[in-house]
Scaffold this motif. Structure first.
Motif, PDB file in Angstrom:
ATOM      1  N   LEU A  91      19.499  45.398  55.099  1.00 22.54           N
ATOM      2  CA  LEU A  91      20.736  46.057  55.087  1.00 22.54           C
ATOM      3  C   LEU A  91      21.844  45.727  56.075  1.00 22.54           C
ATOM      4  O   LEU A  91      22.882  45.566  55.751  1.00 22.54           O
ATOM      5  CB  LEU A  91      20.436  47.677  55.063  1.00 22.54           C
ATOM      6  CG  LEU A  91      21.474  48.458  54.738  1.00 22.54           C
ATOM      7  CD1 LEU A  91      22.054  48.226  53.423  1.00 22.54           C
ATOM      8  CD2 LEU A  91      20.734  49.970  54.634  1.00 22.54           C
TER       9      LEU A  91
ATOM     10  N   ARG B 280      28.346  40.492  54.083  1.00 14.01           N
ATOM     11  CA  ARG B 280      29.591  40.419  53.345  1.00 14.01           C
ATOM     12  C   ARG B 280      30.856  40.140  54.153  1.00 14.01           C
ATOM     13  O   ARG B 280      31.960  40.208  53.527  1.00 14.01           O
ATOM     14  CB  ARG B 280      29.639  42.046  53.144  1.00 14.01           C
ATOM     15  CG  ARG B 280      28.726  42.548  51.930  1.00 14.01           C
ATOM     16  CD  ARG B 280      28.981  44.160  51.648  1.00 14.01           C
ATOM     17  NE  ARG B 280      29.844  44.393  50.963  1.00 14.01           N
ATOM     18  CZ  ARG B 280      29.923  44.726  49.610  1.00 14.01           C
ATOM     19  NH1 ARG B 280      28.760  44.528  48.925  1.00 14.01           N
ATOM     20  NH2 ARG B 280      30.900  44.890  48.711  1.00 14.01           N
ATOM     21  N   GLN B 281      30.810  40.002  55.445  1.00 12.50           N
ATOM     22  CA  GLN B 281      32.106  39.900  56.152  1.00 12.50           C
ATOM     23  C   GLN B 281      31.823  38.303  56.512  1.00 12.50           C
ATOM     24  O   GLN B 281      32.503  37.769  57.097  1.00 12.50           O
ATOM     25  CB  GLN B 281      31.714  40.380  57.729  1.00 12.50           C
ATOM     26  CG  GLN B 281      32.083  41.970  57.306  1.00 12.50           C
ATOM     27  CD  GLN B 281      31.411  42.705  58.568  1.00 12.50           C
ATOM     28  OE1 GLN B 281      31.411  42.168  59.911  1.00 12.50           O
ATOM     29  NE2 GLN B 281      30.934  44.029  58.419  1.00 12.50           N
TER      30      GLN B 281
ATOM     31  N   MET C 166      22.726  57.598  59.626  1.00 15.73           N
ATOM     32  CA  MET C 166      22.358  57.211  58.289  1.00 15.73           C
ATOM     33  C   MET C 166      22.257  58.290  57.480  1.00 15.73           C
ATOM     34  O   MET C 166      22.941  58.361  56.287  1.00 15.73           O
ATOM     35  CB  MET C 166      21.230  56.286  57.928  1.00 15.73           C
ATOM     36  CG  MET C 166      21.484  54.738  58.395  1.00 15.73           C
ATOM     37  SD  MET C 166      19.890  53.784  58.205  1.00 15.73           S
ATOM     38  CE  MET C 166      19.752  53.605  56.718  1.00 15.73           C
TER      39      MET C 166
ATOM     40  N   LEU D 116      27.772  48.745  62.557  1.00 11.52           N
ATOM     41  CA  LEU D 116      27.709  47.784  61.473  1.00 11.52           C
ATOM     42  C   LEU D 116      28.668  46.893  61.579  1.00 11.52           C
ATOM     43  O   LEU D 116      29.006  45.994  60.812  1.00 11.52           O
ATOM     44  CB  LEU D 116      27.640  48.507  60.038  1.00 11.52           C
ATOM     45  CG  LEU D 116      26.292  49.348  59.900  1.00 11.52           C
ATOM     46  CD1 LEU D 116      26.644  50.051  58.502  1.00 11.52           C
ATOM     47  CD2 LEU D 116      25.161  48.369  59.820  1.00 11.52           C
ATOM     48  N   GLN D 117      29.795  47.232  62.499  1.00 11.29           N
ATOM     49  CA  GLN D 117      30.981  46.515  62.695  1.00 11.29           C
ATOM     50  C   GLN D 117      31.804  46.523  61.235  1.00 11.29           C
ATOM     51  O   GLN D 117      32.310  45.386  60.869  1.00 11.29           O
ATOM     52  CB  GLN D 117      30.937  45.482  63.139  1.00 11.29           C
ATOM     53  CG  GLN D 117      30.517  45.516  64.607  1.00 11.29           C
ATOM     54  CD  GLN D 117      30.528  43.903  65.280  1.00 11.29           C
ATOM     55  OE1 GLN D 117      30.092  43.040  64.709  1.00 11.29           O
ATOM     56  NE2 GLN D 117      31.002  43.914  66.608  1.00 11.29           N
ATOM     57  N   THR D 118      32.016  47.518  60.531  1.00 13.21           N
ATOM     58  CA  THR D 118      32.482  47.701  59.171  1.00 13.21           C
ATOM     59  C   THR D 118      33.101  49.119  59.013  1.00 13.21           C
ATOM     60  O   THR D 118      32.289  50.040  59.519  1.00 13.21           O
ATOM     61  CB  THR D 118      31.687  47.226  58.162  1.00 13.21           C
ATOM     62  OG1 THR D 118      32.546  46.934  56.889  1.00 13.21           O
ATOM     63  CG2 THR D 118      30.567  48.247  57.757  1.00 13.21           C
TER      64      THR D 118
ATOM     65  N   ASP E  63      34.145  49.860  49.559  1.00  9.63           N
ATOM     66  CA  ASP E  63      33.147  49.064  48.742  1.00  9.63           C
ATOM     67  C   ASP E  63      31.897  48.728  49.611  1.00  9.63           C
ATOM     68  O   ASP E  63      30.864  48.834  49.129  1.00  9.63           O
ATOM     69  CB  ASP E  63      33.763  47.804  48.325  1.00  9.63           C
ATOM     70  CG  ASP E  63      35.002  47.890  47.179  1.00  9.63           C
ATOM     71  OD1 ASP E  63      35.646  46.973  46.895  1.00  9.63           O
ATOM     72  OD2 ASP E  63      34.831  48.684  46.535  1.00  9.63           O
ATOM     73  N   VAL E  64      32.177  48.390  50.731  1.00  5.12           N
ATOM     74  CA  VAL E  64      30.765  48.171  51.718  1.00  5.12           C
ATOM     75  C   VAL E  64      30.248  49.354  51.836  1.00  5.12           C
ATOM     76  O   VAL E  64      28.956  49.712  51.867  1.00  5.12           O
ATOM     77  CB  VAL E  64      31.535  47.605  52.939  1.00  5.12           C
ATOM     78  CG1 VAL E  64      30.306  47.747  53.988  1.00  5.12           C
ATOM     79  CG2 VAL E  64      32.029  46.343  52.966  1.00  5.12           C
TER      80      VAL E  64
ATOM     81  N   ALA F  27      27.945  50.191  48.790  1.00  2.00           N
ATOM     82  CA  ALA F  27      26.750  49.018  48.616  1.00  2.00           C
ATOM     83  C   ALA F  27      25.787  49.533  49.728  1.00  2.00           C
ATOM     84  O   ALA F  27      24.683  49.694  49.512  1.00  2.00           O
ATOM     85  CB  ALA F  27      27.409  47.929  49.005  1.00  2.00           C
ATOM     86  N   TYR F  28      26.275  50.123  50.886  1.00  2.26           N
ATOM     87  CA  TYR F  28      25.430  50.561  51.803  1.00  2.26           C
ATOM     88  C   TYR F  28      24.625  51.812  51.514  1.00  2.26           C
ATOM     89  O   TYR F  28      23.575  51.798  51.618  1.00  2.26           O
ATOM     90  CB  TYR F  28      26.385  50.886  53.049  1.00  2.26           C
ATOM     91  CG  TYR F  28      25.644  50.894  54.287  1.00  2.26           C
ATOM     92  CD1 TYR F  28      25.146  52.172  54.945  1.00  2.26           C
ATOM     93  CD2 TYR F  28      24.863  49.998  55.058  1.00  2.26           C
ATOM     94  CE1 TYR F  28      24.375  52.386  56.068  1.00  2.26           C
ATOM     95  CE2 TYR F  28      24.026  50.182  56.322  1.00  2.26           C
ATOM     96  CZ  TYR F  28      23.813  51.386  56.727  1.00  2.26           C
ATOM     97  OH  TYR F  28      23.216  51.592  57.764  1.00  2.26           O
TER      98      TYR F  28
ATOM     99  N   ARG G 185      21.744  51.343  49.138  1.00  2.00           N
ATOM    100  CA  ARG G 185      20.506  50.801  49.740  1.00  2.00           C
ATOM    101  C   ARG G 185      20.043  51.400  51.112  1.00  2.00           C
ATOM    102  O   ARG G 185      18.712  51.397  51.042  1.00  2.00           O
ATOM    103  CB  ARG G 185      20.920  49.267  50.451  1.00  2.00           C
ATOM    104  CG  ARG G 185      21.268  48.389  49.182  1.00  2.00           C
ATOM    105  CD  ARG G 185      22.161  47.026  49.740  1.00  2.00           C
ATOM    106  NE  ARG G 185      22.157  46.264  48.834  1.00  2.00           N
ATOM    107  CZ  ARG G 185      23.206  46.263  47.715  1.00  2.00           C
ATOM    108  NH1 ARG G 185      23.947  47.152  47.896  1.00  2.00           N
ATOM    109  NH2 ARG G 185      23.158  45.521  46.843  1.00  2.00           N
ATOM    110  N   CYS G 186      20.575  52.349  51.564  1.00  2.54           N
ATOM    111  CA  CYS G 186      20.182  53.072  52.568  1.00  2.54           C
ATOM    112  C   CYS G 186      19.317  54.318  51.945  1.00  2.54           C
ATOM    113  O   CYS G 186      18.210  54.770  52.439  1.00  2.54           O
ATOM    114  CB  CYS G 186      21.241  53.365  53.725  1.00  2.54           C
ATOM    115  SG  CYS G 186      22.307  54.848  53.318  1.00  2.54           S
TER     116      CYS G 186
ATOM    117  N   ILE H 298      15.759  53.486  51.563  1.00  3.25           N
ATOM    118  CA  ILE H 298      14.985  53.306  52.812  1.00  3.25           C
ATOM    119  C   ILE H 298      14.809  54.734  53.345  1.00  3.25           C
ATOM    120  O   ILE H 298      13.788  54.875  53.994  1.00  3.25           O
ATOM    121  CB  ILE H 298      16.004  52.699  53.626  1.00  3.25           C
ATOM    122  CG1 ILE H 298      16.142  51.137  52.960  1.00  3.25           C
ATOM    123  CG2 ILE H 298      15.533  52.514  55.211  1.00  3.25           C
ATOM    124  CD1 ILE H 298      17.107  50.333  53.925  1.00  3.25           C
TER     125      ILE H 298
END
Lengths: 294, 294
Positions: A79, A86-87, B7, B44-46, B60-61, B64-65, B68-69, B72
């Motif tokens: 993840l 993505r970057q 998270m 995550l630097q985003t 968008d990120v 997606a994150y 997926r999390c 988990i």
DNA sequence: ATAATTATGTACAATATGGAGATAAATCGG
DNA sequence: CCGATTTATCTCCATATTGTACATAATTAT
């Protein structure tokens, strides 16, 4: 304390059966690893390890926990890598295993440009000449040389690796230089017991193949070790070129029956088909194929 | 900071589109939720959210994150529950959704003995009369009443729930008491628009079924709300017994056409087939079946 | 136009972290 | 068999991080 950190500490201890080794692997002090694992055990209200002052082993609960937390942490790594990718950059761990000889000579040189180009990739390389259960032991990729045993994995040929039959001049001066493959039967043969057929070496000349049966007087699972033993005059070995080319160049080893062709082993990248091949693993395989094809 | 905590904070904000609501859900201050999410974004630097001072939306990120999390963290919860369950106790989260009326009357009474018996089970109950995407919204179990729409879920009947046609005496005194199903056509009908067929009520007497067509003058997605409106004299409604039995007992509502039988809705426990049904969810379903069969 | 609410920045008291020193026990080597 | 070495852990403490409180800015509702 970070649950992810404590789980990683637990996994490292489980893997190495040692708090000290786990600390080395993780770059943490033994005291901190110990503290992390105790914290996890407190949160779960269960004992994950049996310990004495000099040994550690998993409890049943610990084994079950290990089995299940491994994929969770892998998904978490994926993840994080996904977000970074993505970057635009390849990122995340690649767990690679390779034979010790190849893994400490040709392979590092091939890896270097890739790792320089992708600084966010975290390589975790384990060199071993023992058979490795790639999927079970959590590897993304294995480099293998020679005949392949596990057909469930996908194999991509990276390069051909010729074997070289050779011995030290000291040994040959004392025991004579074989003129014919059959003569090998009377020599001390140093054999790699990772190979499928221990007692047969295949040599070819003039279109004829000689399957030479010899006695495997000395065997080991490390071609590099066998090469060193051959250099020391113990006997004749047949080894991948990369383990002996320096010794051949310097005269510490001589080719035996140089007019005969030996087997050529393939060097393969092996990876599991059912694991979603990440971009970075795919990229590494492509890179290695390119490096070795030059 | 604990990655798992950050998270979870992120997921709660994503779910509620609000740091304040997320804080309430998690039992954390808004400031702390904000801090957690910013910390995760830094790691995550985003950017995971777009924010104004009064609104939040996923990037968008971030979408997606989130996607997926969620699995988990579910697996992590499962893992923790597994460890505790190995010690004999049912443990871990159960995410349950139910209609508001049923969920605030009959259901809590049924749940109580189960929760007392299993203190390590963490119930997260969402009452709503809106349609819910059970799997997508992360529920383990849904209680549903009436006709079922989503056949991909497994449905287990818990109990039959009769519907009751009723109105306030005030309304009936003013507009007359219908003697025949056809008379309903001239009345104000309060209709549950979660039902499949809004404009038809089915009544049976003497072996004959009357499909009564009426005008859905007032509609809502909450049978409880409709029951309260009927109590207030707005019109006639047909509602599950549990929403009106107290009002019937006290005389605030009267049965209409009491000689006619109405539909009987099933009360179902719905759960996804492809989700590994955990022991605790299975145990809860069995418990509810037992409670409602008395 | 004003009030209320939401999200966040800054400061700080409280708490947790990670290292250091010490201890106990198991294993290894002489 | 004994001393040395290594491993795992306990306790203490300086330092860093955490989570709260106060304040601010901006958006939305009345």
């Amino acid at each position: 304390m970070d649950r992810i950190e404590t789980m990683r500490a637990f996994m490292a201890v489980a893997r190495d059966n040692s708090f000290t080794a786990a600390g080395r692997r993780l770059g943490l002090s033994t005291k901190l690893v110990s503290k992390y694992v105790r914290h996890l055990e407190a949160e779960l209200q269960t004992q994950l390890f049996n310990r004495t002052t000099r040994s550690v082993s998993l409890t049943d609960v610990g084994s079950a926990y290990l089995e299940r937390c491994r994929p969770i942490l892998e998904q978490l790594d994926e993840l994080d890598a996904l977000v970074r990718e993505r970057q635009g950059a390849l990122a995340g761990p690649i767990r690679l295993t390779a034979p010790t000889g190849f893994g400490s000579t040709r392979l590092p040189a091939a890896l270097l440009p890739f790792l320089k180009q992708h600084p966010d990739v975290e390589l975790d390389m384990t060199l071993t000449d023992s058979r490795v259960a790639i999927v079970e032991e959590g590897f993304d990729l294995a480099i293998r040389i020679g005949s392949l045993r596990d057909s469930t994995l996908i194999a991509r040929k990276l390069v051909d690796m010729p074997l070289v039959l050779c011995a030290a001049p000291e040994y040959l001066n004392a025991h004579g230089r074989p003129k014919d493959p059959r003569a090998l039967a009377t020599h001390v043969c140093l054999v790699n017991n990772n190979q499928v057929d221990l007692n047969v070496w295949r040599l070819r000349a003039g279109g004829r193949e000689h399957a030479v049966r010899h006695r495997a007087t000395i065997q080991a699972n490390s071609p590099g070790a066998l090469a060193r033993l051959a250099e020391g005059g113990l006997g004749i070995t047949i080894a991948p070129l990369y383990t002996v080319e320096a010794a051949l160049d310097s005269g510490r080893l001589e080719r035996v029956l140089p007019d005969y062709e030996t087997d050529v082993f393939g060097v393969y990248a092996l990876y599991p088909p059912n694991r979603h091949l990440t971009r970075r693993v795919r990229a590494l395989i492509d890179h290695l194929a390119g490096e070795f094809s030059r």
